[in-house]
Design a protein around this motif. Structure first.
Motif, mmCIF file in Angstrom:
data_model
loop_
_atom_site.group_PDB
_atom_site.id
_atom_site.type_symbol
_atom_site.label_atom_id
_atom_site.label_comp_id
_atom_site.label_asym_id
_atom_site.label_seq_id
_atom_site.Cartn_x
_atom_site.Cartn_y
_atom_site.Cartn_z
ATOM 1 N N GLN A 363 -0.984 -4.882 3.417
ATOM 2 C CA GLN A 363 -0.431 -3.655 3.982
ATOM 3 C C GLN A 363 -1.459 -3.027 4.913
ATOM 4 O O GLN A 363 -2.341 -2.274 4.494
ATOM 5 C CB GLN A 363 -0.036 -2.680 2.869
ATOM 6 N N LYS A 366 -1.734 1.218 5.486
ATOM 7 C CA LYS A 366 -2.520 2.144 4.659
ATOM 8 C C LYS A 366 -3.991 2.155 5.034
ATOM 9 O O LYS A 366 -4.741 3.021 4.605
ATOM 10 C CB LYS A 366 -2.332 1.802 3.169
ATOM 11 N N ARG A 367 -4.414 1.172 5.810
ATOM 12 C CA ARG A 367 -5.813 1.118 6.277
ATOM 13 C C ARG A 367 -5.918 1.520 7.753
ATOM 14 O O ARG A 367 -6.935 1.273 8.392
ATOM 15 C CB ARG A 367 -6.349 -0.298 6.118
ATOM 16 N N TYR A 370 -2.301 -0.626 11.396
ATOM 17 C CA TYR A 370 -0.941 -0.971 11.810
ATOM 18 C C TYR A 370 -0.217 0.331 12.113
ATOM 19 O O TYR A 370 -0.393 1.309 11.392
ATOM 20 C CB TYR A 370 -0.231 -1.685 10.651
ATOM 21 N N ASP C 55 -0.918 -6.572 -2.351
ATOM 22 C CA ASP C 55 -1.664 -5.535 -1.642
ATOM 23 C C ASP C 55 -0.847 -4.242 -1.484
ATOM 24 O O ASP C 55 -1.302 -3.289 -0.869
ATOM 25 C CB ASP C 55 -2.049 -6.089 -0.258
ATOM 26 N N TRP C 56 0.361 -4.239 -2.027
ATOM 27 C CA TRP C 56 1.291 -3.141 -1.747
ATOM 28 C C TRP C 56 1.572 -2.322 -2.996
ATOM 29 O O TRP C 56 1.251 -2.703 -4.106
ATOM 30 C CB TRP C 56 2.607 -3.698 -1.193
ATOM 31 N N TYR C 125 5.974 4.204 5.470
ATOM 32 C CA TYR C 125 4.693 4.255 4.764
ATOM 33 C C TYR C 125 3.834 5.443 5.162
ATOM 34 O O TYR C 125 2.663 5.504 4.866
ATOM 35 C CB TYR C 125 3.982 2.917 4.920
#
Lengths: 431, 431, 431
Positions: A363, A366-367, A370, C55-56, C125
């Motif tokens: 994902q 969240k970092r 993206y 990772d989610w 997200y």
């Protein structure tokens, strides 16, 4: 004393250019002395004349003090060694003889396609002598009697080369070779050793404790590399996973490399990736080989080595002539080659075979890697390269393979991989 | 008695051409007798009508004495078997019947694209009868009543074939097949057996004690080769490393071969190499197969066999017609095919997989195999082919692979390899 | 109750189209309820918000009752959710705020290339809100003050998906996936689930006791398929031999698929074969991926899955807009996709890897599968396809490989294989 990279590469080249190098002799020694001055890692090896190496025999040592042709009527000298060491056919035996012009002419080599340039000729394996002149100068030689004078020696002595090993955590080696047997020509071949020593310096400074080991060899071409292979055969065959022979790496006209015999090694992949996005980039088949890849890739040796060039030997008009000088070779030309090699080294050290740490796509949002709002993109998605790298980060593909698959410049791939490593998304599956 | 090769190939062909061959019967026997006369190595095998071979059954034996159509009003005869054995549909059952022209017409086959030629037709696997005429002759048949007369027999008997094995030091076999079931046509198919027996003769004379074993089979097409495979299945599958089916090898129009199903065997490589430098050379996919490669390459048999042709069957207008005669097939045509096969045999015997004896490039100069003065070459280097062969002489590549890689004619490759062997530079790594 | 296939596919699609689906919430539940009604094999799985999957993290559950923009001067409403659920940015948090037009404008998304269409936007997200309007409608918003009203909830809840397994004799699975998280768009994506359930129905009816097992998954895209993979990882990796993700399978404009990362699986071969003879058929590299193949093919998951499409997502103008409706998606479009998948299923069930029972070519003539009189053919031989299939029926090639090798439509290949099986010429070598 200054570090090697504190001096411009072109200045190193200009310093070494005048020396009369050959397979053996003082020129080789002076050249190796110079590089060893900067790099204590370089160890000198000496092999006696007459010693057998595979199918070959170490030749006599050749040294030369002077040479010229003198018109005995006018006292005028021509083809003076002291003006240009290309004037003498390499490995010429000593001579001091009166000779008429027509006989002398048969021992004078010229280029038929460029009347101003002096060709580079050698007679390593048959004792002979000769001179090289520009076509123009040869045609202007006045009638009369001449003295052919070559003050050379061919005696029992040594063939010498230097080699260095920087040990890394892994015994697997990346190998760099070039040759130090060419007299005053700039691209072929003082450029190769100049760049090779830059890489050595770079690795020492940049990677105090490198992942991989790095081996370097500065040898006379052919017989020198054969002698080196003979001495280090087991280690080379066991450890070298990627090798580069550097030749003609100083001009600015393009980039090229000679593929391995089956075009199927990590080295082919590395150089192919290095050339993505470069202008005038070209791959040559092994059938177009001609430098020390001939020995390193020979059956039974089988080291995964490619020769890297800017303009390939034999493919530029100045090759093996007096015009292979600093009109052709520039600091930028040398730096650009150094850059290609640095990038490849960086790939090995950064993590040759990236492996996704968790299954499925990570994902990235969240970092902040993206875009968080999904909008129909126009053109390439901003995170496309990042996602594409991850899609092939299976721990088996090399960074080079990935770059070649997605056709993105290696530098960009490296910067993405660095980011992904920092974010604990991928790790390195070392070879 | 003279040896087979003491007689011109075309004369062998002309001698056998008139015989009426079919799957079985006297024509096959006479043909095999002829070849066995010259080659005592050929052993005859007979299989009874009705015997099962895989999915097939050996057919009844067919023999024929005479056949014609007679106009009962004029007494004029047409489609006379004695003038041309193609006039009768192969395997026609006996008939002797009055018949009107319109009914008879349905049993007469012609070619619609060439009004002068007689087609070649068979009805092997369904009892029937028929005649073949040129379109022109059929159109000129006068009205009236006719007698259809075929004096043939279809009886319990035998299918026959001959096979030979020349034993070499290795049990690995090179295999040659062709078929002896076609009546009076020259290219398809008396040319194949003619050349096959020439190869047999050549090997006997040239290689008293050959490295490899050589197997030969002269069979009726399809059912004959199936019967042969059934009998020799284990040996063929175990030993044959390279196989050639010869068909239509007598014309001068070009060279071709049908690839194996996956185009990945030494035979594909051998024929590909054989065709380098030849005019009008063509490879056909296995999807364009049509001769006995259909059986030898079938799943479960899997023999690495290609059919070699000059003009491929089905691809030249005279194929399966009365025009497939000695206007098309010549002695030169047959000799050229023989030459291709000889060259391939020579490669096996010379050393199929050359292996460099010492590591690195050998020093050719000291053996006078390389120019001793290094001059910038124009065009191809005089020793380039030699060096290229060595670069791929790793004991795994076949001579054929090497020729294909460097794209040099096989004959030239052979002569270089001979020289390199004589100079103890390479040896043979036998398969 | 009627069976799924008793109702036209387009009617299923039209029934489900109005529902506001997203990653989670009532829309997903209603959609899965509908399919489960027809297929008791579909089992529902629920995962709590906040649960970790690779990772989610499973997001909050989103539900929405109403949303609009209201001009406070005129009382006129715009971007009404009840008219078109695309008007609200997916996963918008609740809002009820007075806002001036210029501030509001920044929260309104439009398409710049088509002024009549509403775009489809989500903010899964990152908690945010927004509206989607046609460019035209946005430009026509009168000046003044507005109320932005979104009556949604983002709360702890569940992500849900359904999956079915039809057990066959073999544990090897053919896998079908599609996603149920898109609001009112027809091709992307109600078409995929519609066709997926048709395949499920087909297998149940057609193959009471299938050879292979068949697995189905209807999940929200990305996070849903990741959750599904996490739950079933071992089984999927062990058993799935061929997988299809269905997306945009309802239009009539062409056929396409996204290759696996290395384009080397049976799935690539199957879809390639399916497209033989189809107009406007196209293969896309994995670099052009964009649907759940991103997860199934990710390193470490490595399921041999391709996404099958008619027009590929992102490649047709209506994609992710309000124009992705039933002008684009038709019953024929859906049926044609269903047909492709049925044919592939039939190949597996008929005998994936045909194997010739007896060696050599079978005698087709005696079974009336081959013309009994040999006449020189014009054009393709009537039994050529049959013979070509047999030539590659080695028990290793799949039906798909064979179709691709001989370039014959899969349906024709199937009918030939059926005939050959009935005649005991080939059998199935199951994977």
């Amino acid at each position: 004393m200054s570090h090697y990279l504190d001096i411009k590469l072109i200045d190193h080249a200009k310093h070494l250019y005048p020396i009369c190098r050959s397979l053996t002799g003082e020129g080789v020694r002076k050249t190796l002395d110079y590089f060893e001055c900067f790099h204590k890692e370089l160890k000198r090896y000496k092999i006696k004349s007459g010693e057998k190496v595979y199918d070959w025999e170490i030749p006599l040592e050749w040294n030369i003090k002077d040479a010229y042709i003198e018109n005995l009527d006018t006292g005028q000298k021509y083809a003076e060694f002291k003006r240009n060491n290309l004037h003498v056919v390499g490995y010429s035996k000593p001579i001091n003889r009166e000779i008429d012009l027509s006989t002398l002419s048969k021992k004078i080599y010229t280029l038929n396609y460029q009347e101003e340039w002096i060709p580079y000729i050698t007679t390593y394996y048959k004792q002979d002598w000769g001179f090289c002149l520009s076509e123009k100068d040869k045609n202007n030689l006045p009638e009369g009697n001449y003295k052919a004078f070559i003050d050379s020696t061919l005696k029992e002595g040594y063939l010498e080369y230097s080699t260095a090993l920087i040990k890394g955590k892994s015994k697997k080696e990346i190998f760099f070779s070039s040759y130090i047997c060419h007299p005053s020509m700039a691209n072929n071949e003082i450029s190769g050793p100049i760049v090779l020593c830059a890489i050595l310096d770079y690795i020492k400074k940049q990677y105090k404790s490198p992942k991989y080991s790095y081996r370097f060899a500065l040898t006379p071409e052919t017989i020198g590399s054969i002698a080196f292979i003979k001495k280090f055969e087991k280690k080379l065959k066991k450890n070298v996973i990627c090798g580069f022979n550097l030749s003609c790496v100083g001009d600015e006209r393009g980039y090229s490399f000679v593929q391995t015999p089956y075009n199927n090694t990590i080295t082919d992949s590395a150089l192919r990736a290095s050339l993505i996005g470069k202008n005038n980039a070209k791959e040559y088949s092994f059938l177009e080989r001609g430098s020390d890849e001939r020995q390193y890739c020979s059956p039974g040796v089988d080291i995964p080595l490619c020769t890297f060039c800017k303009s390939k030997f034999g493919e530029y008009p100045e090759y093996h002539t007096s015009a292979d000088n600093f009109d052709l070779v520039t600091d930028k030309g040398l730096q650009d080659s150094f850059e290609v090699m640095k990038t490849i080294v960086d790939c090995f050290e950064l993590g040759l075979r990236p492996l996704l740490i968790k299954k499925c796509e990570p994902q990235l949002g969240k970092r902040n890697l993206y875009p968080t709002i999904s909008i129909k993109c126009e053109g390439r998605h901003p995170a496309q390269t990042r996602m594409d790298i991850l899609a092939y980060s299976n721990g088996k593909n090399s960074v080079f393979d990935i770059a070649n698959t997605i056709q993105i410049e290696l530098k960009k791939v490296i910067s993405e991989i660095t980011l992904l490593k920092e974010n604990n998304i991928i790790k390195d599956n070392m070879l």
